[in-house]
Enzyme design. Structure first.
Site, PDB file in Angstrom:
ATOM      1  N   THR A  40       0.939  -1.220   0.009  1.00  0.00           N
ATOM      2  CA  THR A  40      -0.105  -0.029  -0.011  1.00  0.00           C
ATOM      3  C   THR A  40       1.011   1.160  -0.025  1.00  0.00           C
ATOM      4  OG1 THR A  40      -0.126  -0.298   2.578  1.00  0.00           O
ATOM      5  CG2 THR A  40      -1.876  -1.049   1.259  1.00  0.00           C
ATOM      6  N   LYS A 143      -7.647 -16.139   9.830  1.00  0.00           N
ATOM      7  CA  LYS A 143      -8.718 -17.140   9.884  1.00  0.00           C
ATOM      8  C   LYS A 143      -8.294 -18.222   8.802  1.00  0.00           C
ATOM      9  CE  LYS A 143     -13.344 -17.915   7.980  1.00  0.00           C
ATOM     10  NZ  LYS A 143     -14.783 -17.624   7.890  1.00  0.00           N
ATOM     11  N   HIS A 287       4.476  -5.272  53.165  1.00  0.00           N
ATOM     12  CA  HIS A 287       3.391  -5.886  53.313  1.00  0.00           C
ATOM     13  C   HIS A 287       2.089  -5.340  52.842  1.00  0.00           C
ATOM     14  CE1 HIS A 287       5.104 -10.176  54.182  1.00  0.00           C
ATOM     15  NE2 HIS A 287       6.237  -9.011  54.540  1.00  0.00           N
ATOM     16  N   GLU A 339      13.974  -2.673  50.101  1.00  0.00           N
ATOM     17  CA  GLU A 339      13.816  -3.547  48.905  1.00  0.00           C
ATOM     18  C   GLU A 339      13.731  -2.789  47.330  1.00  0.00           C
ATOM     19  OE1 GLU A 339      13.007  -6.916  48.218  1.00  0.00           O
ATOM     20  OE2 GLU A 339      13.425  -7.602  50.300  1.00  0.00           O
TER      21      GLU A 339
HETATM   22  N1  FAI Z   1      -8.224   1.435   4.678  1.00  0.00           N
HETATM   23  C1  FAI Z   1      -7.630   0.431   4.190  1.00  0.00           C
HETATM   24  O1  FAI Z   1      -8.140  -0.176   3.420  1.00  0.00           O
HETATM   25  C2  FAI Z   1      -6.167   0.082   5.095  1.00  0.00           C
HETATM   26  N2  FAI Z   1      -5.708  -0.886   4.477  1.00  0.00           N
HETATM   27  C3  FAI Z   1      -4.334  -0.881   5.151  1.00  0.00           C
HETATM   28  N3  FAI Z   1      -4.575   0.209   6.018  1.00  0.00           N
HETATM   29  C4  FAI Z   1      -3.389   0.465   7.152  1.00  0.00           C
HETATM   30  O2  FAI Z   1      -2.598   1.522   6.329  1.00  0.00           O
HETATM   31  C5  FAI Z   1      -1.207   1.307   6.891  1.00  0.00           C
HETATM   32  C6  FAI Z   1      -0.182   1.388   5.780  1.00  0.00           C
HETATM   33  O3  FAI Z   1      -0.706   2.535   5.061  1.00  0.00           O
HETATM   34  P1  FAI Z   1       0.675   2.848   4.281  1.00  0.00           P
HETATM   35  O4  FAI Z   1       1.129   1.915   3.426  1.00  0.00           O
HETATM   36  O5  FAI Z   1       0.054   3.840   3.239  1.00  0.00           O
HETATM   37  O6  FAI Z   1       1.633   3.727   4.917  1.00  0.00           O
HETATM   38  C7  FAI Z   1      -1.163   0.063   7.812  1.00  0.00           C
HETATM   39  O7  FAI Z   1      -1.227   0.493   9.076  1.00  0.00           O
HETATM   40  C8  FAI Z   1      -2.550  -0.746   7.560  1.00  0.00           C
HETATM   41  O8  FAI Z   1      -3.219  -1.357   8.519  1.00  0.00           O
HETATM   42  C9  FAI Z   1      -5.704   0.904   5.980  1.00  0.00           C
HETATM   43  N4  FAI Z   1      -6.020   1.789   6.705  1.00  0.00           N
HETATM   44  C10 FAI Z   1      -7.114   2.137   7.473  1.00  0.00           C
HETATM   45  O9  FAI Z   1      -8.013   1.356   7.588  1.00  0.00           O
END
Ligand code: FAI
Length: 526
Positions: A40, A143, A287, A339
């Protein structure tokens, strides 16, 4: 199936981390092990900047990150790749039909909600730091642990790289990682729920019951460390933190042997005693009961006077100060087998003086005791109560009711107020005698108030008991407990009042020419 046969190779990883510690090494190592990385926004940017190939998640979803990052990974192309059970041919076929590729590894850590709250951020800023997409990915991957490995902690990256290079994680390893991920999201949600609850929890009087006490109190604490043993050597024990990074559980140890279970319990009690006073104050505890509490012009003086209350019992005690420890106080403490010493800080050179004793545990805990609620586990559940603190108006002497005798002049009323505050730190039934802002006799933990009174008088000795200021944590049910104090010659007594026999007690006070005040507030301490 052997453990080896349950390994699943890591071919494709989803990496989305707020805490970017060790990210470049992780990405580089994964790439070297042949793992393809999807990531991301700023995580992807950091990976790319490190020269490691990475696919931005938008390329995968065909949808831009939007709403200020509120939606980045919340997309079927991500979540189908996380949730497809690779053991099932039907799931594999569906992924193929949909043109979606599975993930084998998820590395996610969440927005720092708790740290944001602690920074004093506004409600809107705190809400913005509630991670939604991150927990969704963690929960999906956890999961689906038969197919996916999930990691939240940068400290685990070396294990991830070892697994990626060595054929992947075994099923048992993936299951353990899944348990950690669920514990992580549970703690995260508990912090969020706790924050919402405290927004409305003004106090027991103002808040409706439902607002103060949440419906599901799944309390989460994180293991800080395993202790040598518990209250006794045959009891295993550990210290857990509440994630705030503050308070006694997070205190910094500057010197000495490892803290024991009993050390923590006594240190908690000592801090309760020392922080009830506005002047520099020192409490010496054994104590969980005080063997001396005193205020002074400075902590060295307060310590001398607290110690003088009961030097015999102070041997091997736990000392708390409500101000930084001076070199002068440290010199005094270094002379006495102690202590633990805990304080908000240490003046230059004080720790070095204390450290002359090899074993004394020196703790720095900058914050005063702050827990808003207290938990006491019982078999099958736990009790929860709002933490006892000095109350307005009941603990303010200007609101006390004169129940017998002549009113005390201002200076003497302050003496009685010191006794009342100090008494709050004594286990019930508590009777405490004080003089000149220092305890002189403490009667604690007896199953009737008469014995507590006798104990306080006996500990004080005849000379110190005469003319002392006495406090009782709860009302006298009969005149007998008071009469023990009157015979010892106390000058005045403060107690909550409220007994059906108050009239008999105040009559006894009048007869003995002892001034008696009622606070209307009780401070049981069990
Ligand atoms: N909204 C989303 O779809 C989403 N997907 C991932 N995050 C968070 O965004 C953070 C990373 O974001 P970046 O790579 O932009 O710094 C991580 O802490 C992750 O948990 C999101 N942020 C919040 O919910």
């Amino acid at each position: 199936m052997t453990a080896e046969e349950t390994r699943r190779p890591v071919r494709r990883a989803l990496v989305s981390v707020y805490d970017k510690t060790g990210l470049e090494e992780l990405a580089g190592g994964l790439h070297a092990a042949g793992v393809r990385i999807v990531s991301t926004g700023s995580t992807a940017a950091r990976i790319a900047a490190a020269g490691v190939p990475v696919t931005p998640v938008e390329e995968l979803t065909g949808f831009p990150e939007c709403l200020d990052g509120r939606v980045k990974t919340l997309h079927p192309r991500v979540h189908a790749g996380l949730l497809a059970d690779q053991r099932l041919p039907a799931h594999r076929e569906q992924l193929e039909e949909l043109g979606i590729e599975a993930f084998d590894l998820v590395v996610v850590n969440l927005y720092p909600f708790q740290l944001t709250v602690e920074s004093g951020a506004s409600p809107d800023e705190c809400v913005e730091q509630i991670d939604i997409g991150g927990p969704a990915m963690l929960r999906a991957a956890a999961k689906n642990h038969p197919s996916v490995a999930v990691v939240t902690d940068p400290a685990r990256y070396p294990d991830v790289l070892a697994a990626a290079a060595g054929g992947g994680f075994t099923l048992e390893e993936r299951r353990r990682l899944a348990a950690k991920a669920f514990a992580h999201t549970a703690a995260y949600d508990a912090a969020v729920a706790g924050w919402f609850a405290q927004l409305d929890a003004a106090g027991p009087a103002e808040a409706a019951e439902g607002e103060l006490f949440v419906e599901n109190a799944r309390l989460t604490f994180s293991l800080e460390r395993v202790l040598r043993y518990g209250e006794n050597p045959h009891q295993a024990a550990a210290l857990y933190g509440d994630g705030s990074g503050t308070g006694l559980a997070a205190a910094e140890q500057l010197h000495g042997k490892e803290m024991s279970y009993n050390n923590y319990v006594d240190t908690e009690a000592a801090r309760r005693a020392a922080y009830d006073h506005e002047l520099p104050c020192v409490a010496v505890v054994k104590h969980t009961n005080p063997c001396g509490i005193a205020v002074g012009a400075d902590v060295a003086q307060a310590h001398r006077r607290a110690h003088a209350c009961d030097p015999l019992s102070a041997f091997g005690g736990v000392i708390a100060a409500n101000r930084p420890v001076s070199v002068a106080m440290a010199e005094q403490v270094a002379e006495i087998f102690t202590e633990v010493i805990v304080a908000p800080g240490y003046e230059e050179g004080a720790v070095e003086v204390l450290a002359r004793k090899k074993n004394i545990r020196v703790l720095r805990c900058p914050e005063p005791p702050a827990a808003a609620t207290e938990y006491r586990p019982i078999d099958g559940g736990t009790l929860v109560q709002v933490t006892d603190r000095l109350q307005a108006p009941g603990d303010d002497p200007s609101t006390w009711r004169l129940a017998a005798g002549e009113p005390l002049p201002e200076g003497e009323l302050a003496e009685l107020a010191f006794a009342w505050r100090a008494c709050r730190a004594v286990k019930s039934n508590a009777i405490l005698l004080a003089k000149d802002g220092a305890t002189v006799g403490v009667g604690m933990g007896q199953v009737n108030r008469v014995d507590s009174a006798r104990l306080a008088v006996q500990r004080a000795g005849a000379e110190r008991a005469a003319g002392a200021y006495a406090a009782s944590d709860a009302f006298f049910p009969f005149p007998d407990g008071f009469e023990v104090l009157a015979e010892a010659g106390v000058r005045a007594v403060v107690q909550p009042g409220g007994s059906v026999r108050d009239e008999q007690v105040t009559e006894a006070a009048r007869a003995a020419s002892v001034t008696m005040y009622f606070t209307g507030t009780r401070h049981f301490f069990h």
